[in-house]
Design a protein around this motif. Sequence first.
Motif, PDB file in Angstrom:
ATOM      1  N   THR C  57     -30.941 -21.136  18.471  1.00 30.09           N
ATOM      2  CA  THR C  57     -30.766 -21.899  17.265  1.00 30.09           C
ATOM      3  C   THR C  57     -30.291 -23.306  17.134  1.00 30.09           C
ATOM      4  OG1 THR C  57     -30.076 -19.671  16.358  1.00 30.09           O
ATOM      5  CG2 THR C  57     -29.557 -21.317  14.837  1.00 30.09           C
ATOM      6  N   MET C 189     -31.363 -21.419  10.948  1.00 29.85           N
ATOM      7  CA  MET C 189     -31.195 -20.126  10.607  1.00 29.85           C
ATOM      8  C   MET C 189     -31.889 -19.384   9.622  1.00 29.85           C
ATOM      9  SD  MET C 189     -26.963 -19.639  11.025  1.00 29.85           S
ATOM     10  CE  MET C 189     -27.029 -17.641  10.935  1.00 29.85           C
ATOM     11  N   GLU C 192     -35.339 -18.819  10.916  1.00 35.52           N
ATOM     12  CA  GLU C 192     -35.426 -17.697  11.610  1.00 35.52           C
ATOM     13  C   GLU C 192     -35.945 -16.536  10.859  1.00 35.52           C
ATOM     14  OE1 GLU C 192     -31.943 -17.233  14.037  1.00 35.52           O
ATOM     15  OE2 GLU C 192     -32.476 -19.172  14.973  1.00 35.52           O
ATOM     16  N   GLY C 199     -32.485 -16.092  17.984  1.00 36.82           N
ATOM     17  CA  GLY C 199     -31.506 -17.001  17.297  1.00 36.82           C
ATOM     18  C   GLY C 199     -30.442 -16.039  16.568  1.00 36.82           C
TER      19      GLY C 199
END
Lengths: 249, 330, 517
Positions: C57, C189, C192, C199
Motif C-alpha cells: 500500500t 487503500m 485496493e 494491501g
Amino acid sequence: MQGITCIGLGKTYRGGIEAVSPLDLNFSSGRTTALIGPSGCGKSTLLRLIAGLEEPSVGDVRVLGQSPAEQRRRAGISVAFQDPSLLPWLTMQSNISLARKLARKPPDPARVARLIGLVGLGGFEKVRPAALSGGMRQRAAMARALASDPQVLLLDEPFGAVDELTRRQLARDLSPLWKSQGTTTLLVTHSVDEAIMLSDRIVVFSPRPARVVADLEVPYAAELGDGPEFRSLKDKVLTVLSASAAMAK
Amino acid sequence: MSSRMISRRGLLAGGAFGALLAGGLTRAHAQTVQAGFQLSWLHSVQFAGSYLALENGWWQESGLQVSLLQGGPNAPVEPPVVAGTALVGISAADYAASAIEQGGDFRIIGVAMQKNPFVIASLPANPVNVPADLQGKRIGMAIANTPVLKALCSLNNVDFNAITIVPTQYSAQPLVSNEVDCLLCWETDLPVAMAMNGIKAVTMLMADHGYSLHSQTYITTRDSLASRRKDLVALMAGELRGWQAYHSDTDAAAELTLRMFPDAGLDLATQKLQAKRQVPLMFSDLTDANGFGWWSDESVAANIRTLALLGHKVSPDLWDRSILDEIQAG
Amino acid sequence: MRTRDWLAVLLGPVLLLIGWQLLATGLEGKALLAGPVEVLHWLTQNIGLVARALGRTLGNAALGYLAGNLIAIVLTGIGILFPKLLGVIGGLALVLFCLPLIATGPILRSLMGQGEGPQITLAALAVSYTSLVTLLTGLRAVPSAWLDLVHVYGRKRFAELWFVRARAALPYLFAGLQIAAPAAFLGAMVGEFTGAERGLGVLTIRYIRALDVAALWGISVVATVVSIMAYAAVGMMARLVLHDLPPVVLLSSPASGRCGKGRFRDAVVLVVAVLLLWWGGIRLLGLNPFLAKGPLDVAAALTWSAEASESRAALFLAFRQSLGFALPGYLIGLGVGAGLAMLLVLVPAVVPLIMPIAVALRAVPIVTTAPVFVLFLGRGATGTITLVAVMVFFPALVACIHGLRQAPGQVLDVFDVYAAGPFRKLLYARIPAMLPALFAAARMSVPTAVLAVTVVEWLTTGRGLGSLMALSASTSNYRMLWSAVFLVTLFSVLSHAAVASLERHVLRIYAPEQVRQ
C-alpha cells in the motif's frame, strides 16, 4: 526631447478616484528632480506611471525617448520603493546582486561590495532581511536600486525610515553615485531639506489630484545646505505647500 | 481479440502507469490462449475449486492460461466480462438478471451454488428456525436486500410489516451485541466468523424455504459463447475437475488457498470450516449424477418464480447448458 | 526541548491510550473495540502479514503521491504562465477531485486491468487537487512590490516565476505535500477495493467480514501511525529546507480577483470542457458502453427516458439522505474547529494535549476508520455525522488557529492600552481576523465532506448517495451510477462555488487585500 517627458499624463482609478490629473512635465537628462507634495497627492502614482508599472488613463510618458516598457526591457530603470520589499529568503548581499541578475547584467561583486559599504551595511552581508532594522532594510533597497547602473533612477521616499543624521550622511555619500553617472533621477520625498540637498530642481504638487503648483530650480549654493540660500528656498517651498493645502480646503 | 485491443488502448491511456502494468500483461505464451476469470469477491476458499484447477495445471493442459481476477467491494463483475477483459465471471442469477435488463448480453453457463447461500442467522437463545419466527424480530441487513426479505415473506405467508429492519453493515457485530435479533447473511461467512469467535449461531437457509436462486453462477456473453466456445469449454472443464477435487478433500483445498494467497489475511481454521459449510450448497445428488455446475429445468422454473418476486422478468434463455453438455459429451 | 515540554507532548497520547484501554475493557464481549494491549498482541502475531500489506500500500501511495504532486506542479506552472487558463485548470482539477471514488474505481480497473494501476491513480487523484490549490496560493501569495521589482527591470512572467514566485511558494508547496501524504495513503487503500490482490485495504475488507475486531483496529492503528509519520516526516523535511516553519494552512483566495463577467466566462468554458472530456474520454479510451455512459445517456436517464421520473425520485431521495448527514457534519466540523481554535488561543496550555489528537484524526484513513467509527457510534445519523465532522474539523482548526494569530500586533496593542482582557480581544480583534481563514477552510472542506459522507454510506450505513452508487454498480445499473456521479460532482462544485462567493463577500470587509485584482 530627451529626459523624461509627461504629455497630458493622467491616472483615474476604477471608481472615479483621480490620482493624477493630466500633467505636462519634462525632467531633463542627467538631473535630479525632487517631487514634493502632501501625502496622498499622487506622487507615487506618477512615479509608477513613469516606471511603467501602471498604465496611464490619458496621455503618454517617454523615458529617454522611449516608452517605459521599452526602457525597462533595456534595464534602464531602477526603483527604490517606499517599502524596501527585499526578498526574505535571500541574504542582504544576494538581494542587492539580484538587481543585476534581473537586469541581465554580469555580476559585479566589487560594485555590490562598494554599495554595501556606502550604505553602511558592511558586516551584514550574510544577514537575512528579517534580522535587519527598518532603516537598514531601506538602505539595502537603495543599494539594490543603484546596483544595476540604471540610466533612470526613481526613488520613492527612499529614506523614510532612516534617522535624520544617517539620512544626511546617505544623501552626501550616495548622491555622487548617480550624479557622476549622469543618471536621470526622480526623488519623491516629504522632507524639504532632503529635496534641496539632493536635487537640482523641485516640483511642488497640490493635494490630490496632483497639479504642479511650483517648479523651482535649486542653486548649487543651496544644495550645500544651511546657508541663507538654503533657508530662503526652504521657506519658499513651505509657503507654496501650505498655500495650496489651504486652497484645497 | 477485441479484449486485447481494449486493454492495449487502456494501457496507452494509462500513460505513466502503463509501464507498470505492462509486465503483468505480456506473459502470453505462443501456444496458449489467455482468459481472464473475474471472481466475485476477495480470494478465499469460496473459489478453491478454481485454485485447484490452476495449481494442478488442468487449464494449462488444454492450452488455456487463466488469470484469476480478484473481486472486491468496488469491483463489479459484469463490466470486465462485457469488455472481454474476463471471459467468465462469477455472478448470481439476480445480478445477471438485472445486468440483462441494463442491456448486458449475458448467459449463465454453470451454477456453483445450487442452493442460495442466504440464511437468517440468529442466536440459540432467541432463534429463527422457520420464516414465521421472523415476525416481531429486529433483523439486521443492508436496506438494498429488502426485496430478498420481501420475497421470503411472500413465499412463506409471513407478514413483512411485522419485521423491523435495522440497516447494518455486513458484520455479525450487531447480532453479537444484541442490537438485532437476527441477520440476513450468507451461510458461509458471518456464521463462520461467529463460530470462530466461539459464538454458536442458528442459521435458517432461505433456500430450504422456497427461496430458489442460483448463486455463484458462471456468466459469459453471448458473443463469447459464439466466438470463444473452445476456451469456454476448457475453462469450465477445468472448473469441474477442480471442484470435484475440492469435494473429495475440503481441508486440502483450504490449505492450498492459504498457500496460494499467504498475504490475504486468511485463517486456516476459518477457511476449513467455510470449505465444509459450502459443500451442501454446491453438491447434491444432481451434481453427483451430472457433474459439478449442473442445474435442472425445474430449478430454472423455480428461479424464474423467485426472480419475479424480486422484480425481475427473465426467460429460461438466460441459462445456457450447451457448454456443460459439450463437456459431458466429452 | 526541556523535560517538561516533552512531558506535555506525551501527555495527550498517553491519556488517549489509557482512555482507549479503559473503554475497551468496559465494552468487552460486544465485538466493538479492541484495546491497545489486544491490538498490540495481534500486531506482533501478524507482523509479517501486516508488513507486506503495508509495503504494498505504501509503495503505491508513494508512486501516486509523486505522480499527483508532479501533475499539480506542472499544472500550476502552466496556470501561472498563462493566467487565462487558470480558472479552467483549477475548475477541472476540482471536478476530478469531486468525482466519487466508488465510480472512478471500477472505471480505472477496467481501463488498467490487473495490477497496481487503479491504486496508484486514485492516490494521485487524491493529492493533485489539494497540492494544486496550495501551490497556486503560494505562487500568488506574493506582495505586489516584489513583482514590481521584477517588472522594473523589464522582466516578464517567467522571471517572476523564477526569481520570486517559485521560492515564495516553497513553504506552501511543503504545506501541500504534508496534507497530501495521508491523502495519498487513503487513495491507495480505496484503490485496493477494486480487486487488488494485496494491501492494507484488502485486509480491512477481510476483517470487517470476519468480525476480527483486534485485526480491524490493528490495521487502523497501523494506517494511522504511518499516515501521521508521513505527515510528520514531510514537516521535518520542510524545516530542514526552509529554515523556518511552513505555513500550516493553505489560505487560498477564492478564484482570485476575476470580475463577475470573467468568472461567468470561466464557468461556461469549464462546463464545455468537462462535457467534452467526458464524452471524448469514453470514446478515446474505448470504454465499453455497458459500463461507460456519456452525457447524453445521463441526460436521457434523468429527463426523457421512460424511467426518468423514477430515477429522479430515487436520486433525490438518496441526495436528501446524504445531505441530511453531510450538512450537519460539515457545519459541526467547522464549528468545533473554530471553537477549539479559540479555546487553544485562550488557554494555550492545552495545545500539546489537543494537537496530537487533532493531527491523528486528520491522518486516519477514513476507509479503515469508517467501519470502526460506525461500530462504535451506531449506524444511525450520529456515526455518519461524526465522521463527516471529523474529516472537516481538522483543516478548520488549523486554519482558525492561524487566523486567530493573524490579528495584527498593533491592533492587539490598542486593546492592551485599554486593558481589554483576552476574551474581549478574541471577540473584537481575533475573531474578525480569523474569518478569512475559516472561510478558506470551509471552501476547501466541501469536497472532503462529500467524500466522507459517500464513503461512510457506501461502506457501512447503506443509505444515501454512497449506497445508491454502490448498489447501482452491483446491479449493473450504470445509467443510475453515472447520473449519481454527475449529481454528486455537480453538487460539490456548486457548493464550492457558493462558499467561495460567500467568502468573497466576507473578505471584502475583513481582508480586502486578498481580493485585489
